[in-house]
Write an enzyme that holds these catalytic residues in place. Structure first.
Site, short mmCIF file in Angstrom:
data_model
loop_
_atom_site.label_atom_id
_atom_site.label_comp_id
_atom_site.label_asym_id
_atom_site.label_seq_id
_atom_site.Cartn_x
_atom_site.Cartn_y
_atom_site.Cartn_z
CG ASP A 1 34.55 81.40 58.69
OD1 ASP A 1 34.44 80.93 59.85
OD2 ASP A 1 34.85 80.69 57.71
CB CYS B 1 37.79 79.85 59.51
SG CYS B 1 39.32 79.05 58.99
CG HIS C 1 60.32 76.03 68.59
ND1 HIS C 1 60.58 74.76 68.14
CD2 HIS C 1 60.75 76.07 69.87
CE1 HIS C 1 61.14 74.05 69.12
NE2 HIS C 1 61.25 74.82 70.19
CG HIS D 1 63.71 78.70 68.19
ND1 HIS D 1 63.51 77.62 67.36
CD2 HIS D 1 64.01 78.20 69.42
CE1 HIS D 1 63.67 76.51 68.06
NE2 HIS D 1 63.98 76.84 69.31
#
Ligand code: RB5
Length: 150
Positions: free
Chosen positions: A11, A68, A101, A136
């Site tokens: 943005d 952003c 992870h 994981h």
């Protein structure tokens, strides 16, 4: 070998950093597809996060970068899409763990809280770190499954 295309979008708060990271990605040998915004004029982060996350979710792109002010708005939107794991990363260590992870396939940067140099280091770490798999893998699979408790 075909160049991987990395999607990128921001943005207004992330616009300046986006330009710098696009150049960094190209320096690193990636192709870049810029989904906007194209100026520093005030805009709404969701308008940029939705198209990028949709492409990653549908497998049209493997990885993307969203920027952003805090990273939060972009991450809220992106993480609504199946198979998207968007990680707000404010240090290389967080980016490394987000990859190893969590197998993060979208990097989200908080432009107002990282220096340009930090952002480049975070980006490079996220690009270079492999998913560790193992325990994981089981945890990442459970992200998409609302019905598991163990
Ligand atoms: C824009 O001012 C700001 O709210 C936005 O960039 C982002 O930080 C939202 O989460």
């Amino acid at each position: 070998m075909t160049q991987e295309t990395i999607l990128i979008a921001a943005d207004h708060a992330g616009y300046e950093l986006k330009k710098k990271l696009e150049a960094e990605l190209k320096n690193l040998g990636f192709a870049v597809r810029d989904l906007g915004t194209n100026s520093a004029e005030s805009t709404d982060y969701a308008d940029y996060a939705h198209p990028l996350a949709k492409e990653v979710s549908e497998g049209k792109a493997k990885r993307g970068v969203l920027i952003c002010g805090t990273g939060l708005g972009m991450s809220y939107v992106a993480n609504r899409y199946a198979n998207v794991r968007a990680a707000v990363s404010w240090s290389p260590e967080v980016a490394e763990l987000a990859r190893s992870h969590n197998d993060a396939n979208v990097l989200v940067l908080p432009a107002r809280f990282v220096t340009d140099d930090d952002a480049k280091k975070i980006l490079r770490t996220w690009l270079e770190t492999e998913f560790a798999g193992g325990r994981h893998e089981r945890r990442v699979v459970k992200i998409e499954n609302k019905n598991v408790s163990s």
